[in-house]
Write an enzyme that holds these catalytic residues in place. Structure first.
Site, short mmCIF file in Angstrom:
data_model
loop_
_atom_site.label_atom_id
_atom_site.label_comp_id
_atom_site.label_asym_id
_atom_site.label_seq_id
_atom_site.Cartn_x
_atom_site.Cartn_y
_atom_site.Cartn_z
N LYS A 112 118.61 50.81 119.80
CA LYS A 112 119.43 51.83 119.15
C LYS A 112 120.04 52.68 120.24
CE LYS A 112 120.49 53.51 115.01
NZ LYS A 112 120.66 52.84 113.72
N ASP A 152 126.73 53.28 113.35
CA ASP A 152 125.74 54.05 112.58
C ASP A 152 126.48 55.33 112.20
OD1 ASP A 152 122.80 54.26 111.71
OD2 ASP A 152 122.99 56.10 112.84
P1 NDP Z 1 128.43 57.26 104.21
O1 NDP Z 1 128.78 58.28 105.23
O2 NDP Z 1 129.42 56.22 103.81
O3 NDP Z 1 127.97 57.97 102.84
C1 NDP Z 1 126.97 58.94 102.83
C2 NDP Z 1 126.96 59.58 101.45
O4 NDP Z 1 125.85 60.46 101.35
C3 NDP Z 1 128.20 60.43 101.16
O5 NDP Z 1 128.47 60.38 99.79
C4 NDP Z 1 127.73 61.83 101.57
O6 NDP Z 1 128.42 62.88 100.91
C5 NDP Z 1 126.31 61.77 101.08
N1 NDP Z 1 125.48 62.74 101.78
C6 NDP Z 1 125.34 62.88 103.13
N2 NDP Z 1 124.51 63.88 103.41
C7 NDP Z 1 124.14 64.40 102.22
C8 NDP Z 1 123.30 65.46 101.83
N3 NDP Z 1 122.67 66.20 102.76
N4 NDP Z 1 123.14 65.69 100.51
C9 NDP Z 1 123.76 64.94 99.58
N5 NDP Z 1 124.57 63.93 99.89
C10 NDP Z 1 124.75 63.66 101.18
O7 NDP Z 1 127.09 56.59 104.77
P2 NDP Z 1 126.42 55.20 104.36
O8 NDP Z 1 126.59 54.97 102.90
O9 NDP Z 1 126.81 54.15 105.33
O10 NDP Z 1 124.90 55.53 104.69
C11 NDP Z 1 124.04 56.16 103.76
C12 NDP Z 1 122.60 55.98 104.24
O11 NDP Z 1 122.31 54.57 104.34
C13 NDP Z 1 122.28 56.55 105.62
O12 NDP Z 1 120.92 56.97 105.59
C14 NDP Z 1 122.41 55.34 106.54
O13 NDP Z 1 121.65 55.48 107.75
C15 NDP Z 1 121.81 54.27 105.64
N6 NDP Z 1 122.16 52.90 106.01
C16 NDP Z 1 123.46 52.47 106.01
C17 NDP Z 1 123.76 51.17 106.32
C18 NDP Z 1 125.14 50.65 106.24
O14 NDP Z 1 125.31 49.43 106.41
N7 NDP Z 1 126.13 51.47 105.96
C19 NDP Z 1 122.70 50.21 106.74
C20 NDP Z 1 121.35 50.73 106.61
C21 NDP Z 1 121.12 52.05 106.29
P3 NDP Z 1 129.78 63.52 101.53
O15 NDP Z 1 130.87 62.59 101.08
O16 NDP Z 1 129.84 64.86 100.89
O17 NDP Z 1 129.60 63.57 103.03
#
Ligand code: NDP
Length: 433
Positions: A112, A152
Site C-alpha cells: 500500500k 484508493d
Molecule cells: P466514493 O468516494 O466513490 O464514495 C464514498 C461515498 O461515501 C460517498 O457517497 C460519500 O459521500 C460517502 N461518505 C464518505 N464519507 C462519509 C461520511 N463520513 N459519512 C457519510 N457518508 C460518507 O468511494 P468508494 O465507493 O470507492 O469507497 C467507499 C468505501 O469502499 C471506502 O471505505 C473504500 O476504501 C472502500 N473500498 C472501495 C473499493 C473500490 O473498488 N472502490 C475497493 C475496496 C474497498 P459524499 O458524496 O458526500 O462525499
C-alpha cells in the site's frame, strides 16, 4: 509492539488478526514465527515529493510505499492521497491487503502507498505535477512483476493517468504497472463495478448457505459512491429491494426500493453533477430525505455499509439488530467498529468482513494484470463470470477455515485464518527470506 509502539492503527490491525488466529497458533505453534515475520514489512520506502504550485511556490509532501509481502506474488495495493496519511495507516492497510489478496485466489502479494497530499482544491496542473514528482521517485521500485499500485481514496482515473504517464516515460516501458487504467489504454471492463457486484455475490453465497435468498429482501445501503452504486445495481439483478442510500449530508429512504431509473438518476447526480443525495427527492415523490442521518435505524433484512470506516458503531449495530437485520456485508473498508462486530457475533448475525466481502475490487485488478500480460481485453461477461467464481471461492475458503478451527460460521475469523495460512505456508516453503 515494541518495534511499532507509536503506530496505533497498525497495532490495532495486527491485534485484531492475531486474536482471531489464536486457534491456529494453539494447534500449530510454529505459525507464530511466520506471523512475526509477516508483521515486519519486506520493504518500506519513504521519500520527499517536491513540486511547484500554480503561484510558483515550492511545496513539499511525503510519499510512502510499504511493500509488505511478496510471498504469493508481486506487491499489489492502492495509493491513497489524503492529509491524514502516515506510515502507521499505510502499514495497517498494507497488512490487511496481504490477507485480502491471498483470499482472491490470484497470485498477488500485498502493499500500500500514498502521500499526505490532498488533491481537493488543487488545479489539474498541480495534481499532474505532484503525481509526476511522486512517480519520479517511486518508479524505480515498481514493475509489472515487482509492484503494481492502484487507486484508493482521492486517487481516481485522473491521478492514475498522470502516474502511469510518468512511469512510462521514465521506464521507457508500456506495461501493466498500475491498475484502474482507462479502458482505452489497458483497463479492465467490470473494474468500476467489481467491488459492489462482488459484495453482493458474496452476500448471495452467505445467505444461500443459511437457506435464505436475497430475492424480495429489503436492503440498507450506505454511501452513494462507486461501491454503493454498483451494490444497488447488483441487488436489483438479484430482485432484492434496496431501500436506502446516503452521503456525507444524510440519508434517503425509498420505501418501495430504488428502480433502475432511480439508480441512473443517482449515478448522474453523484458522478456527473457532483450533487447532494437530497436532490433525489426531486426525482421520486415517495422518497424521503433525513439530514445528517445514517440508514441504520430503518427496518430491513440485510445491510451493506458502503461509505466509509467506522460508520456502524455499537449503537448502530444495536439499532440494526432491533430492526430485524440478519446480515451485514461490508463493501467499505472497516465500516463496523470492534464494538459493533462484537454485537453482531453475540446475536449470531451473518457478518461478511470487508477483507472477504469487498475483495472483488482487487480481484478484478488482478484480472486487469492478467489481461495486460496477454495484451488482450476480455469481454464484460468473461470478467464478470470470473468475479462471481472468485467471490464464491472466497466465501467457501473462509467458511472451511472457520469450521476447521472450530469457530463455526465465524467468517471474520475464517477469512483471517485462510488468508494468513496461504501466505504463511508460502513463506515457509520459500525459506527464511
Ligand atoms: P466514493 O468516494 O466513490 O464514495 C464514498 C461515498 O461515501 C460517498 O457517497 C460519500 O459521500 C460517502 N461518505 C464518505 N464519507 C462519509 C461520511 N463520513 N459519512 C457519510 N457518508 C460518507 O468511494 P468508494 O465507493 O470507492 O469507497 C467507499 C468505501 O469502499 C471506502 O471505505 C473504500 O476504501 C472502500 N473500498 C472501495 C473499493 C473500490 O473498488 N472502490 C475497493 C475496496 C474497498 P459524499 O458524496 O458526500 O462525499
Amino acid at each position: 509492539h515494541h518495534r511499532n509502539k507509536h503506530e496505533h492503527e497498525y497495532l490495532e490491525a495486527i491485534d485484531e488478526v492475531f486474536e482471531t488466529l489464536q486457534p491456529v497458533f494453539l494447534k500449530h505453534p510454529k505459525y507464530i514465527e511466520q506471523f512475526e515475520r509477516l508483521a515486519e514489512p519486506e520493504r518500506q520506502i519513504i521519500f520527499r515529493v517536491p513540486w511547484v504550485d500554480d503561484r510558483g511556490n515550492q511545496r513539499i509532501n511525503r510519499g510512502f510505499r510499504v511493500q509488505m509481502s511478496s510471498a504469493l506474488g508481486p506487491y499489489k495495493g492502492g495509493l491513497r492521497f489524503h492529509e491524514t496519511v502516515n506510515l502507521s495507516i499505510i502499514k495497517f492497510l498494507a497488512f490487511e491487503q496481504v490477507l485480502k489478496n491471498s483470499l482472491t485466489t490470484l497470485m498477488i502479494g500485498g502493499g500500500k502507498g500514498g502521500s499526505d497530499f490532498n488533491p481537493k482544491g488543487k488545479s489539474d496542473g498541480e495534481v499532474m505535477r505532484f503525481c509526476q514528482s511522486f512517480m519520479t521517485e517511486l518508479y524505480r521500485h515498481l514493475g509489472p512483476d515487482t509492484d503494481i499500485p492502484a487507486g484508493d481514496i482521492n486517487v481516481g482515473s485522473r491521478e492514475i493517468g498522470y502516474l502511469f504517464g510518468q512511469y512510462k516515460r521514465l521506464a521507457n516501458n508500456f506495461s501493466g504497472v498500475i491498475t484502474g487504467k482507462d479502458m482505452s489504454w489497458g483497463g479492465s471492463l467490470i473494474r468500476p463495478e467489481a467491488t459492489g457486484y462482488g459484495c453482493v455475490y458474496f452476500a448471495d453465497n452467505f445467505v444461500k448457505y443459511k437457506n435464505a435468498t436475497l430475492e424480495g429482501k429489503k436492503c440498507l445501503v450506505s454511501g452513494s459512491g462507486n461501491v454503493a452504486q454498483y451494490t444497488v445495481e447488483k441487488l436489483l439483478d438479484f430482485k432484492a429491494v434496496p431501500i436506502t442510500m446516503s452521503d456525507s449530508s444524510g440519508c434517503i429512504v425509498e420505501p418501495n426500493g430504488f428502480t433502475r431509473e432511480g439508480l441512473a438518476f443517482i449515478k448522474d447526480l453523484k458522478n456527473v453533477k457532483r450533487g447532494r443525495i437530497s436532490e433525489y427527492t426531486k426525482f421520486s415523490k415517495t422518497a424521503e430525505f433525513f439530514p445528517n442521518k445514517k440508514p441504520w435505524d430503518v427496518p430491513a433484512n440485510y445491510a451493506f455499509p458502503s461509505a466509509t470506516q467506522g460508520e456502524i458503531t455499537a449503537y448502530d449495530a444495536k439499532s440494526l439488530i432491533t430492526n430485524g437485520v440478519q446480515g451485514v456485508f461490508e463493501g467499505a473498508n472497516m465500516p463496523s467498529t470492534p464494538g459493533a462486530i462484537e454485537m453482531f457475533k453475540k446475536v449470531g448475525l451473518m457478518f461478511g468482513p470487508a477483507k472477504a466481502a469487498n475483495a472483488g475490487g482487487v480481484a478484478v485488478s488482478g484480472l486487469e494484470m492478467a489481461q495486460n500480460s496477454q495484451r488482450q481485453q476480455w469481454t464484460r461477461d468473461v470478467v464478470d463470470a470470473k468475479l462471481e467464481v472468485i467471490m464464491k471461492e472466497i466465501f467457501q475458503t473462509s467458511l472451511n477455515a472457520a469450521r476447521e478451527y472450530c469457530v463455526d460460521d465465524d467468517i471474520q475469523a475464517g477469512a483471517n485464518i485462510a488468508g494468513f495460512l496461504k501466505v504463511a505456508d508460502a513463506m515457509v516453503q520459500q525459506g527464511t527470506v
